[in-house]
Design a protein around this motif. Sequence first.
Motif, PDB file in Angstrom:
ATOM      1  N   GLY A 124      18.934   7.338  -0.082  1.00 45.20           N
ATOM      2  CA  GLY A 124      20.104   6.743   0.556  1.00 45.20           C
ATOM      3  C   GLY A 124      19.770   6.179   1.919  1.00 45.20           C
ATOM      4  N   THR A 125      20.695   6.294   2.849  1.00 42.96           N
ATOM      5  CA  THR A 125      20.527   5.742   4.193  1.00 42.96           C
ATOM      6  C   THR A 125      19.328   6.386   4.901  1.00 42.96           C
ATOM      7  OG1 THR A 125      22.929   5.453   4.300  1.00 42.96           O
ATOM      8  CG2 THR A 125      21.705   5.305   6.379  1.00 42.96           C
ATOM      9  N   PRO A 126      18.464   5.595   5.548  1.00 44.30           N
ATOM     10  CA  PRO A 126      17.301   6.158   6.246  1.00 44.30           C
ATOM     11  C   PRO A 126      17.713   7.135   7.342  1.00 44.30           C
ATOM     12  CG  PRO A 126      17.132   3.762   6.055  1.00 44.30           C
ATOM     13  CD  PRO A 126      18.515   4.125   5.614  1.00 44.30           C
ATOM     14  N   ALA A 229      28.114   1.725   0.273  1.00 43.26           N
ATOM     15  CA  ALA A 229      27.258   0.572   0.567  1.00 43.26           C
ATOM     16  C   ALA A 229      25.943   0.665  -0.208  1.00 43.26           C
ATOM     17  CB  ALA A 229      26.974   0.504   2.070  1.00 43.26           C
ATOM     18  N   LYS A 230      25.343  -0.502  -0.367  1.00 39.82           N
ATOM     19  CA  LYS A 230      24.018  -0.572  -0.991  1.00 39.82           C
ATOM     20  C   LYS A 230      23.194  -1.570  -0.197  1.00 39.82           C
ATOM     21  CE  LYS A 230      21.676  -1.054  -5.443  1.00 39.82           C
ATOM     22  NZ  LYS A 230      21.858  -1.271  -6.898  1.00 39.82           N
ATOM     23  N   ASN A 282      22.060  -0.304   7.856  1.00 33.53           N
ATOM     24  CA  ASN A 282      21.366  -0.413   6.569  1.00 33.53           C
ATOM     25  C   ASN A 282      21.772   0.734   5.641  1.00 33.53           C
ATOM     26  OD1 ASN A 282      19.621  -1.509   4.660  1.00 33.53           O
ATOM     27  ND2 ASN A 282      17.877  -0.290   5.363  1.00 33.53           N
ATOM     28  N   ILE A 283      23.071   0.904   5.483  1.00 38.72           N
ATOM     29  CA  ILE A 283      23.591   2.062   4.745  1.00 38.72           C
ATOM     30  C   ILE A 283      23.452   1.864   3.238  1.00 38.72           C
ATOM     31  CG2 ILE A 283      25.693   3.400   4.250  1.00 38.72           C
ATOM     32  CD1 ILE A 283      26.608   2.708   7.122  1.00 38.72           C
ATOM     33  N   THR A 284      23.013   2.922   2.571  1.00 37.51           N
ATOM     34  CA  THR A 284      23.055   3.008   1.119  1.00 37.51           C
ATOM     35  C   THR A 284      23.680   4.353   0.783  1.00 37.51           C
ATOM     36  OG1 THR A 284      21.128   1.595   0.724  1.00 37.51           O
ATOM     37  CG2 THR A 284      21.716   3.147  -1.016  1.00 37.51           C
ATOM     38  N   ALA A 329      24.441   3.918  -6.319  1.00 39.88           N
ATOM     39  CA  ALA A 329      23.798   3.051  -5.319  1.00 39.88           C
ATOM     40  C   ALA A 329      22.548   3.712  -4.754  1.00 39.88           C
ATOM     41  CB  ALA A 329      24.793   2.742  -4.196  1.00 39.88           C
ATOM     42  N   ILE A 330      22.611   5.006  -4.525  1.00 46.39           N
ATOM     43  CA  ILE A 330      21.491   5.749  -3.926  1.00 46.39           C
ATOM     44  C   ILE A 330      20.274   5.752  -4.847  1.00 46.39           C
ATOM     45  CG2 ILE A 330      20.744   8.109  -3.345  1.00 46.39           C
ATOM     46  CD1 ILE A 330      23.554   8.495  -2.098  1.00 46.39           C
TER      47      ILE A 330
END
Length: 558
Positions: A124-126, A229-230, A282-284, A329-330
């Motif tokens: 996912g998100t860094p 988000a992706k 940069n959200i995932t 998404a993740i």
Amino acid sequence: ETNYLYTTYHGDEDDVGSQNGGVMVLGSGAYRIGSSIEFDWCGVSAIRTLRQLGKKATMVNYNPETVSTDYDECDRLYFDELSKERIIDIYEKDASEGVIVSVGGQIPNGLAIPLDKAGVKLLGTPADMIDNAEDRMKFSDMIDEIGVQQPRWRELTSIDSALDFANNVGYPVLVRPSYVLSGAAMNVAWTDEQLEACLGEAAEVSQDHPVVISDFIEGAVEIECDGVAKDGELIAAAIHEHIENAGVHSGDATLVLPPQDLTAYQMERVRDAARKITKRLNITGPVNIQFVAKGTDVMCIECNVRASRSFPFVSKTMGVDFIEAATKAIVGADTSDMNLPTLETRGRPSNYVGVKAPMFSFTRLRGSDPVLGVEMASTGEVACFGANKEEAFLKSLLSTGFKMPKKNILLSVQSSLENDMTHSAYQLHELGYNLFATKATGAVLQKNGVPCTVVAYPTEPEEGVPNAEELIREKEICMVVNVPTYDLKRLEDNFIMRRTAVDFGVPLLTNMNLVKVFADAAHKHAGGELTGLDSTTLFEHYKAESDADAWSDPTEYH
């Protein structure tokens, strides 16, 4: 097979072999204020989605009250502590593909940086972007950089600089620590003395991360955007509003979805800011962004790069599982068939409104003051659907155990709210309620032509005059409205009225916006404008709903 697993020191052998892959999901930990069943719902949805995708799912959690610790929910359950050391042990033993930290609330989210530094692969998100959102100073710098409006702010470097900032922008100011759950040590300060006390508490709670002071916007509307988000682009979003003004923690606020009182301009400002913030971080995966709005100002105050406690409510109201979408998404799965609402979606839902109301445990906390503030106090929530905001609000309020007043209502508010109270009080009078009021409030109501009976303050009994505390104790009063403000003078009297109402099971409202909506809802109910206040369960609602009214197929999540 082994139902659940745990790690130990000085062991000679393992009961099971390596999982050889699979995705680890970190659970929500112990239930407490700020971290409850909402995050367990998110964790369960994540592991179910992973299994549906054909991936092995590992759950790490130590709370036996959760659904996520049912051994048949996942492929492997570790009943163990959520700490860096334990997570690394399990990660290495099972050769996991990666770890999801974004669905269990603040506890797993706080492990992102130490796990990343130890070489654990976060899905996912860094981790550095999670830190940019959680670290108050980094986040405020970033918001300025991308051109999103926010309240004026300054990092706490010294008491003198904080006092200088507060006197420049004017009180009140908000003290905000980093990496905290449920607004811990977050405070509104109205004077130099209060600010110094708040700074000490915040610095103690947030020793390793910055404390930020910002301008507190009085009378502002609070707005939230829950999204998925992706790669920095929002693929699902839902914007909802709070009934209470900013200053009440989002976990204690009454949420309305879709928003009923926001302007098109405010909605567009929220959409624009949400796009910019999501892209910059940069959200995932899941994200929750909070705003305050007043006049033409729409300001970002916070971003949680994780699931929020409103995700179950949003998912059920919008008719699609936001955590399923986030999990897909993740791990890079397709979400195109999920009929997700985006920032461009309008009119969803179209035939009802959802309202989520908080539940409190003040009756079990002897001596506590039942008022709301920036630090969370609720221990549960109830959500209801209605044909309009007022119906959904009244249903959700009654579902928390609140009882509609039958006859007598006691009013006591501060001088700054007396004009607002006059309008709501007259509505209640028109509905046939007998109004009782403390001296100052009663004088204003009578001057404005609202009939009421003046009662004595609890600490100042008068012969021949009813006493507010005694009326509450004797159940002569069916509802108490006591709205405190920062400039409250009669601290003891007002506390006694609030506390007595709680101790004797008398419905209590302590927020002016809630009083206004309650009066409007009661007026519509009396006029036959509401379809009814008898709530059915979500499953009964879906059963009665026609296929034409639903956005998804009967076989899909709905």
